[in-house]
Design a protein around this motif. Structure first.
Motif, short mmCIF file in Angstrom:
data_model
loop_
_atom_site.label_atom_id
_atom_site.label_comp_id
_atom_site.label_asym_id
_atom_site.label_seq_id
_atom_site.Cartn_x
_atom_site.Cartn_y
_atom_site.Cartn_z
N LYS A 58 -31.85 -36.80 -19.31
CA LYS A 58 -30.82 -35.89 -20.00
C LYS A 58 -30.28 -36.38 -21.18
O LYS A 58 -30.21 -37.76 -21.30
CB LYS A 58 -29.64 -35.55 -18.79
N GLY A 59 -30.15 -35.70 -22.09
CA GLY A 59 -29.76 -36.34 -23.73
C GLY A 59 -28.42 -35.76 -24.03
O GLY A 59 -27.76 -35.29 -23.16
N ILE A 60 -28.18 -35.81 -25.20
CA ILE A 60 -26.93 -35.36 -25.88
C ILE A 60 -27.07 -33.95 -26.25
O ILE A 60 -28.21 -33.43 -26.05
CB ILE A 60 -26.52 -36.21 -27.19
N ASN A 61 -26.11 -33.34 -26.34
CA ASN A 61 -25.80 -31.87 -26.90
C ASN A 61 -26.51 -31.09 -25.71
O ASN A 61 -26.96 -29.97 -25.95
CB ASN A 61 -26.52 -31.48 -28.11
N GLY A 62 -26.58 -31.38 -24.36
CA GLY A 62 -26.94 -30.55 -23.29
C GLY A 62 -28.53 -30.24 -23.26
O GLY A 62 -29.05 -29.42 -22.56
N PHE A 63 -29.42 -31.36 -24.06
CA PHE A 63 -30.80 -31.23 -23.89
C PHE A 63 -31.37 -31.99 -22.59
O PHE A 63 -30.61 -33.01 -22.35
CB PHE A 63 -31.51 -31.89 -25.01
N GLU A 64 -32.33 -31.74 -22.02
CA GLU A 64 -33.05 -32.47 -21.19
C GLU A 64 -34.45 -32.47 -21.47
O GLU A 64 -35.05 -31.46 -22.17
CB GLU A 64 -32.77 -32.08 -19.84
N ALA A 65 -35.18 -33.30 -20.82
CA ALA A 65 -36.84 -33.19 -21.02
C ALA A 65 -37.13 -33.85 -19.58
O ALA A 65 -36.72 -34.63 -18.92
CB ALA A 65 -37.21 -34.09 -22.06
N GLU A 66 -38.65 -33.26 -19.22
CA GLU A 66 -39.15 -33.95 -18.15
C GLU A 66 -40.59 -34.57 -18.42
O GLU A 66 -41.45 -33.97 -19.20
CB GLU A 66 -39.41 -32.68 -17.35
N PHE A 67 -40.75 -35.71 -17.92
CA PHE A 67 -41.99 -36.58 -18.13
C PHE A 67 -43.15 -36.03 -16.81
O PHE A 67 -42.46 -35.99 -15.82
CB PHE A 67 -41.66 -37.89 -18.05
N ASN A 68 -44.25 -35.76 -17.54
CA ASN A 68 -45.13 -35.37 -16.46
C ASN A 68 -46.45 -36.21 -16.70
O ASN A 68 -47.24 -35.94 -17.60
CB ASN A 68 -45.46 -33.78 -16.35
N LYS A 69 -46.49 -37.31 -15.99
CA LYS A 69 -47.64 -38.16 -16.27
C LYS A 69 -49.15 -37.44 -16.09
O LYS A 69 -49.93 -37.54 -16.65
CB LYS A 69 -47.57 -39.33 -15.39
N SER A 70 -49.30 -36.57 -15.12
CA SER A 70 -50.59 -35.89 -14.84
C SER A 70 -50.69 -34.97 -15.95
O SER A 70 -51.95 -34.78 -16.24
CB SER A 70 -50.50 -35.28 -13.68
N GLN A 71 -49.96 -34.49 -16.69
CA GLN A 71 -50.23 -33.44 -17.72
C GLN A 71 -50.00 -33.97 -19.15
O GLN A 71 -50.11 -33.30 -19.86
CB GLN A 71 -49.22 -32.15 -17.24
N THR A 72 -49.57 -35.31 -18.98
CA THR A 72 -49.32 -36.10 -20.33
C THR A 72 -48.60 -35.30 -21.00
O THR A 72 -48.62 -34.98 -22.37
CB THR A 72 -50.37 -36.44 -21.00
N SER A 73 -47.32 -34.83 -20.56
CA SER A 73 -46.31 -33.89 -21.21
C SER A 73 -44.89 -34.40 -21.35
O SER A 73 -44.81 -35.17 -20.24
CB SER A 73 -46.50 -32.39 -20.61
N PHE A 74 -44.23 -33.90 -22.03
CA PHE A 74 -42.77 -34.35 -22.06
C PHE A 74 -41.94 -33.12 -23.14
O PHE A 74 -41.50 -33.39 -24.14
CB PHE A 74 -42.57 -35.56 -23.05
N HIS A 75 -41.94 -31.92 -22.23
CA HIS A 75 -41.24 -30.99 -22.77
C HIS A 75 -39.63 -31.06 -22.70
O HIS A 75 -38.98 -31.49 -22.08
CB HIS A 75 -41.74 -29.71 -22.16
N LEU A 76 -39.22 -30.50 -23.90
CA LEU A 76 -37.73 -30.54 -24.10
C LEU A 76 -37.13 -29.22 -23.86
O LEU A 76 -37.66 -28.05 -24.13
CB LEU A 76 -37.51 -30.88 -25.60
N ARG A 77 -36.07 -29.13 -23.04
CA ARG A 77 -35.62 -27.84 -22.75
C ARG A 77 -33.86 -28.05 -22.91
O ARG A 77 -33.26 -29.02 -22.92
CB ARG A 77 -35.75 -27.60 -21.47
N LYS A 78 -33.37 -26.69 -23.41
CA LYS A 78 -32.01 -26.64 -23.29
C LYS A 78 -31.70 -25.16 -22.73
O LYS A 78 -32.04 -24.31 -23.17
CB LYS A 78 -31.31 -26.69 -24.74
N PRO A 79 -30.47 -25.09 -21.92
CA PRO A 79 -30.57 -23.62 -21.08
C PRO A 79 -29.94 -22.55 -21.91
O PRO A 79 -30.07 -21.63 -21.63
CB PRO A 79 -29.59 -24.12 -19.82
N SER A 80 -29.00 -23.09 -22.85
CA SER A 80 -28.19 -22.11 -23.60
C SER A 80 -28.07 -22.76 -25.20
O SER A 80 -27.22 -23.86 -25.17
CB SER A 80 -26.95 -21.75 -23.10
N VAL A 81 -28.80 -22.19 -25.89
CA VAL A 81 -28.44 -22.81 -27.62
C VAL A 81 -27.44 -22.23 -28.46
O VAL A 81 -26.92 -20.95 -27.93
CB VAL A 81 -29.97 -22.62 -28.44
N HIS A 82 -26.99 -22.86 -29.26
CA HIS A 82 -26.07 -22.65 -30.18
C HIS A 82 -26.41 -22.58 -31.43
O HIS A 82 -27.77 -22.99 -31.74
CB HIS A 82 -25.02 -23.73 -30.29
#
Lengths: 115, 110
Positions: A58-82
């Motif tokens: 979890k980061g600042i301003n309500g952002f979060e990201a998930e590390f997926n080693k098998s898919q070599t991904s690190f997608h960023l998400r926010k449930p409700s943007v401003h």
């Protein structure tokens, strides 16, 4: 050598809607992963980082990201943007400590939030 | 606390003219320092980094050079600018695994 691919160059989204920014990386070793935000004509600000441990960060301003080693991904998400989330977002990878913590950046994703 | 400064904030230069961009860091000693360039519509490209005074590593061959005359000062230079040197130049310093960026310099070469 490390590299980063951000799969979307532009993401338009309505205010209060969720947003996901996709990032894939390639590396032959363990990595550190980062998301930075850049507002117009400004420097970069760190949103969040993955070093080790829990894959959901979890980061600042309500952002979060998930590390997926098998898919070599690190997608960023926010449930409700401003409106204020309108900015450019960069994913970056580092291969410490062998490469002096140098960062490789993706090309960036421009997020435009509309009312 | 640590702060990082860059100047000038904006610069318009003719092709063939020299360049000098300055970056200084306050509140820390012997930092790793980095110069990045951001061209329009592209991500950040690492140009140079330095682990100490007088120690410069070049990442991309080009007509730019870097120097570190003092512990907390990092300078980006060119003898003759090209149109392709236009972009947004960012300086950064490192603490542990994290890099902190300056406000940047917008360079336009005409």
């Amino acid at each position: 050598a490390q590299s980063v691919t951000q799969l979307d160059s532009q993401v338009p989204v309505f205010e209060e809607a969720p947003v996901e920014l996709r990032c894939n990386y390639s590396s032959s070793v363990s990595v550190y992963l980062f998301w930075y935000v850049q507002y117009p004509n400004q420097g970069l600000q760190l949103l969040l980082k993955y070093l080790s441990g829990s894959t959901l960060v979890k980061g600042i301003n309500g952002f979060e990201a998930e590390f997926n080693k098998s898919q070599t991904s690190f997608h960023l998400r926010k449930p409700s943007v401003h409106i204020s989330d309108t900015a450019e977002y960069f994913c970056a990878v580092s291969e410490p400590p062998s490469n002096d913590y140098k960062l490789s950046f993706g090309a960036g994703t421009t997020v435009t939030v509309r009312a | 606390s640590q702060t990082i400064h860059q100047w000038p904030a904006t610069l318009v230069q003719p092709v063939g003219s020299p360049l000098s961009l300055e970056c200084t860091v306050e509140g820390t000693s012997n930092p790793n320092l980095y110069w990045y360039r951001q061209a329009a519509g592209r991500g950040l490209q690492l140009l140079f980094y330095s682990v100490g005074i007088g120690q410069i590593s070049s990442e991309v061959p080009q007509n730019l050079s870097a120097s570190r005359p003092q512990d907390r000062q990092f300078i980006l230079s060119s003898k003759k600018l090209l149109l392709s040197d236009s972009g947004f130049y960012l300086c950064a310093w490192r603490r542990k695994h994290e890099q902190f960026f300056g406000p940047g310099t917008r360079l336009t070469v005409l």
